[in-house]
Design a protein around this motif. Sequence first.
Motif, PDB file in Angstrom:
ATOM      1  N   VAL A   1       0.873  -1.174   0.000  1.00  0.00           N
ATOM      2  CA  VAL A   1       0.000   0.000   0.000  1.00  0.00           C
ATOM      3  C   VAL A   1       0.909   1.222   0.000  1.00  0.00           C
ATOM      4  N   VAL A   2       0.684   2.128  -0.950  1.00  0.00           N
ATOM      5  CA  VAL A   2       1.530   3.307  -1.101  1.00  0.00           C
ATOM      6  C   VAL A   2       0.657   4.555  -1.125  1.00  0.00           C
ATOM      7  N   ILE A   3       1.082   5.566  -0.372  1.00  0.00           N
ATOM      8  CA  ILE A   3       0.472   6.888  -0.437  1.00  0.00           C
ATOM      9  C   ILE A   3       1.586   7.869  -0.739  1.00  0.00           C
ATOM     10  N   ASN A   4       1.513   8.525  -1.874  1.00  0.00           N
ATOM     11  CA  ASN A   4       2.491   9.545  -2.236  1.00  0.00           C
ATOM     12  C   ASN A   4       2.031  10.888  -1.681  1.00  0.00           C
ATOM     13  N   ASP A   5       2.977  11.709  -1.209  1.00  0.00           N
ATOM     14  CA  ASP A   5       2.623  13.012  -0.650  1.00  0.00           C
ATOM     15  C   ASP A   5       3.562  14.090  -1.177  1.00  0.00           C
ATOM     16  N   GLY A   6       2.993  15.040  -1.894  1.00  0.00           N
ATOM     17  CA  GLY A   6       3.754  16.198  -2.373  1.00  0.00           C
ATOM     18  C   GLY A   6       4.686  15.874  -3.523  1.00  0.00           C
ATOM     19  N   LYS A   7       5.367  16.901  -3.989  1.00  0.00           N
ATOM     20  CA  LYS A   7       6.238  16.753  -5.159  1.00  0.00           C
ATOM     21  C   LYS A   7       7.358  15.755  -4.924  1.00  0.00           C
ATOM     22  N   GLN A   8       8.046  15.839  -3.794  1.00  0.00           N
ATOM     23  CA  GLN A   8       9.154  14.914  -3.553  1.00  0.00           C
ATOM     24  C   GLN A   8       8.662  13.500  -3.266  1.00  0.00           C
ATOM     25  N   GLY A   9       7.408  13.358  -2.908  1.00  0.00           N
ATOM     26  CA  GLY A   9       6.815  12.033  -2.730  1.00  0.00           C
ATOM     27  C   GLY A   9       6.207  11.488  -4.008  1.00  0.00           C
ATOM     28  N   ALA A  10       6.375  12.215  -5.122  1.00  0.00           N
ATOM     29  CA  ALA A  10       5.881  11.820  -6.449  1.00  0.00           C
ATOM     30  C   ALA A  10       4.357  11.805  -6.530  1.00  0.00           C
ATOM     31  N   GLN A  11       3.697  12.709  -5.801  1.00  0.00           N
ATOM     32  CA  GLN A  11       2.238  12.804  -5.903  1.00  0.00           C
ATOM     33  C   GLN A  11       1.885  13.589  -7.152  1.00  0.00           C
TER      34      GLN A  11
ATOM     35  N   TYR B   1      -3.603  15.598  -6.770  1.00  0.00           N
ATOM     36  CA  TYR B   1      -3.809  16.116  -5.422  1.00  0.00           C
ATOM     37  C   TYR B   1      -5.226  15.841  -4.923  1.00  0.00           C
ATOM     38  N   HIS B   2      -5.491  14.552  -4.802  1.00  0.00           N
ATOM     39  CA  HIS B   2      -6.686  13.989  -4.175  1.00  0.00           C
ATOM     40  C   HIS B   2      -6.142  12.715  -3.538  1.00  0.00           C
ATOM     41  N   LEU B   3      -6.160  12.640  -2.228  1.00  0.00           N
ATOM     42  CA  LEU B   3      -5.594  11.504  -1.516  1.00  0.00           C
ATOM     43  C   LEU B   3      -6.006  10.197  -2.179  1.00  0.00           C
ATOM     44  N   HIS B   4      -5.030   9.317  -2.379  1.00  0.00           N
ATOM     45  CA  HIS B   4      -5.322   8.016  -2.949  1.00  0.00           C
ATOM     46  C   HIS B   4      -4.304   6.989  -2.471  1.00  0.00           C
ATOM     47  N   LEU B   5      -4.797   5.799  -2.227  1.00  0.00           N
ATOM     48  CA  LEU B   5      -3.953   4.683  -1.832  1.00  0.00           C
ATOM     49  C   LEU B   5      -3.745   3.793  -3.043  1.00  0.00           C
ATOM     50  N   HIS B   6      -2.482   3.545  -3.379  1.00  0.00           N
ATOM     51  CA  HIS B   6      -2.152   2.555  -4.398  1.00  0.00           C
ATOM     52  C   HIS B   6      -2.038   1.211  -3.692  1.00  0.00           C
ATOM     53  N   VAL B   7      -2.686   0.196  -4.221  1.00  0.00           N
ATOM     54  CA  VAL B   7      -2.536  -1.160  -3.711  1.00  0.00           C
ATOM     55  C   VAL B   7      -1.960  -1.980  -4.857  1.00  0.00           C
ATOM     56  N   LEU B   8      -0.765  -2.525  -4.639  1.00  0.00           N
ATOM     57  CA  LEU B   8      -0.041  -3.261  -5.673  1.00  0.00           C
ATOM     58  C   LEU B   8       0.283  -4.656  -5.182  1.00  0.00           C
ATOM     59  N   GLY B   9       0.083  -5.643  -6.045  1.00  0.00           N
ATOM     60  CA  GLY B   9       0.397  -7.014  -5.668  1.00  0.00           C
ATOM     61  C   GLY B   9       0.431  -7.937  -6.856  1.00  0.00           C
TER      62      GLY B   9
END
Length: 127
Positions: free
Chosen positions: A97-107, A110-118
């Motif tokens: 589960v990944v949450i990116n935040d801001g420019k340095q977090g590669a967001q 700009y609408h909160l979102h959870l990536h789920v990868l598997g």
Amino acid sequence: MAADVEKAQRAAEGSSPTIFSKILDGSIPANIIYKDDQCVAFRDVAPQAPVHFLVIPRRPIPRISRVAESDAQLLGHLLLVASKTAKAEGLEDGYRVVINDGKQGAQSVYHLHLHVLGGRQMGWPPG
């Protein structure tokens, strides 16, 4: 990967409406795999793993770093939905589960979102 970083650097916080708000209002189609009164989960259009979906709140929150105490219930709900949907998608052996935040977090949106990868072995470190 470099293209994702460049996209995040160009993204502007507060730009409205976002692609996710357009998915929520139905003006952009999405492959929705879960929805309730608080959030929606849908398949990523550019998957980075065999299973890659996003979980977004219906109420737009621009960044995880901008949440308030009053968002605690919603944030917990997003994680529960991520877990329940991952199970429904067959990710018994684990997922990320990944949450990116801001420019340095590669967001890039700009609408909160959870990536789920598997569906494959994840590497470490992630970025």
